[in-house]
Design an enzyme around this catalytic site. Structure first.
Site, PDB file in Angstrom:
ATOM      1  CE1 TYR A 144      -3.638   2.577   0.708  1.00  0.00           C
ATOM      2  CE2 TYR A 144      -2.265   3.298   2.538  1.00  0.00           C
ATOM      3  CZ  TYR A 144      -3.347   3.502   1.696  1.00  0.00           C
ATOM      4  OH  TYR A 144      -4.129   4.615   1.843  1.00  0.00           O
ATOM      5  CG  ASP A 239       5.832   3.451   0.776  1.00  0.00           C
ATOM      6  OD1 ASP A 239       6.146   4.066   1.819  1.00  0.00           O
ATOM      7  OD2 ASP A 239       4.652   3.283   0.418  1.00  0.00           O
ATOM      8  CE  LYS A 267       2.184   4.378   8.423  1.00  0.00           C
ATOM      9  NZ  LYS A 267       0.778   4.671   8.676  1.00  0.00           N
TER      10      LYS A 267
END
Length: 430
Positions: A144, A239, A267
């Site tokens: 994702y 990523d 994050k």
């Protein structure tokens, strides 16, 4: 467990927010029931609106590696807030955090702060396409990369078939230049490049997939991606929105010894505040405006509160023994879960990378989305609710990673393993 206030708050939220939440997984759709409404967090613990406490393994989906409200980070945020919450102009903390990230990940020769992981991945792909002057993107099933249109696609049948939209509102045009391949299937990547050597701009990959549960790259997979992209003039994008500082202090690129052309972060680098970043090779990043023609901007990018929080978090994480202590706790938890499942006779395969882990209810290791999809979801849901009843807040999906923080100690580990022991025994007896 009865949580009347959380239930009432969720019913109220349903009248104001789509599905009652601001991010889908929070709604407990995958496990059933209604979500826990959190009142506060402290250390390794959450307290909900019904005043029930839980050992937290979601940790804002990995962002809180120091736990909730760590004093050093809170102090930095408070101090920064007294000087203003947003400037829309440069501040010294942006450069300081960028330099700290470059020290940890030398591949970040230049980087740009944004406000989310989705923004980071979206922007990295845009600059990759500009640098290569090619249209197509390769991603992997189960990985994702945020909710930009180009990422919300599903694989077609076979390597040669381009993808179709996987979400209403995503047009065929937006999806047409994204190709989805199986994770850890290097041979399929090589076959695709042999057919389209001049069409592929970039390959984007979670080097340790965390959005189908924790699924590490197979030996040679990342090295193979590096080789094939270099050979054909495409860019390799890691990523590391989830893996950055979670699988290694220098990210997955340090863990595996593979240097990508571009890296995306999020994050964790904001100490719990909204943030993202993308960066990499100087010659590529020089294309980003105002240095170059690839436009990307953000009023709140480099927000002074976020930069201060990120700097404080990294300083704490660099202290001797802190990161290693978190990884050790994750290993102890993974080992404990394996022992308990064996004792109960429940098929469970625990996969860990650094400070993140997933217990899959499967008979065998998980190496791809196909493997992950075979996991016993109903069993996971039952175990999840038993854990919640006994004060353990686990991610509410079989396909999400769980995280440990420096605030998790022996007491939290003991409560967690005891809750799992009871949950697995009940499952075995069911």
């Amino acid at each position: 467990m009865i949580r009347p206030r959380s239930r009432a708050l969720f019913e109220e939220a349903l009248r104001a927010l789509p599905g009652g939440v601001d991010s889908p997984v929070r709604a407990f759709t995958a496990v059933g029931g209604h979500p826990v409404f959190v009142a506060r967090g402290s250390g390794a613990w959450l307290t909900d609106e019904d005043n029930q406490r839980y050992v937290d393994y979601v940790l804002s989906w990995g962002a809180l590696i120091l736990g909730h409200a760590p004093p050093r980070v809170i102090s930095a945020i408070q101090d920064a807030a007294t000087r203003g919450t947003s400037f829309g102009a440069p501040s010294v903390h942006e450069t300081s955090l960028a330099q700290a990230l470059q020290h940890a990940m030398p591949s970040l020769e230049l980087l740009r702060f944004v406000c989310s992981g989705t923004e980071a991945t979206m922007s990295a792909v845009r600059v990759a396409r500009a640098f290569t002057d090619r249209p197509q993107l390769v991603k992997f099933a189960g990985c994702y990369h945020g909710h930009a249109d180009q990422f919300l696609v599903q694989a077609g049948s076979g390597v040669a078939t381009l993808s179709l939209p996987d979400s209403p509102g995503v047009t065929r045009g937006a999806a047409a230049d994204t190709v989805v391949l199986p994770f850890n299937a290097l041979d399929e990547v090589e076959a695709l490049f042999s057919k389209r050597p001049d069409r592929i701009a970039a390959v984007i990959v979670e080097p340790v997939a965390g959005n189908m549960g924790v699924v590490p790259a197979a030996p040679g997979f990342l090295e193979g991606l590096r080789a094939v992209t270099t050979k054909h003039g495409a860019l390799l994008i890691f990523d590391e929105v989830m893996t950055g500082f979670r699988v290694h202090p220098g990210g997955a690129q340090a863990l595996y010894g593979v240097t990508p052309d571009l890296t995306t972060l999020g994050k964790i680098i904001g100490g719990g505040l909204p943030v993202g970043a993308y960066g990499g090779r100087r010659e590529v990043m020089q294309l980003v405006a105002p240095a170059g023609p690839v436009y990307q901007a953000g009023t709140l990018a480099g927000n002074p509160l976020t930069m201060a929080a990120g700097l404080a978090m990294l300083a704490e994480l660099r202290a001797p023994g802190v990161w290693d202590g978190v990884a050790s706790m994750a290993q102890r938890l993974a080992d404990g879960l394996t022992v308990l499942a064996t004792e109960a006779g429940v098929p469970l395969h625990v996969q860990r990378a650094g400070t993140m882990l997933t217990p899959f209810f499967t008979e065998a290791p998980v190496t791809s989305w196909t493997d992950a999809a075979r996991a016993h979801r109903e069993r996971f849901s039952r175990v999840f609710h038993r854990l919640l009843k006994h004060g353990v807040y686990w991610p509410p999906s079989q396909f999400e990673a769980a995280f440990v923080s420096s605030a998790h100690g022996d007491a939290e580990l003991s409560q967690t393993l005891e809750a799992f022991r009871g949950a697995l025994r009940e499952e075995a007896a069911a």
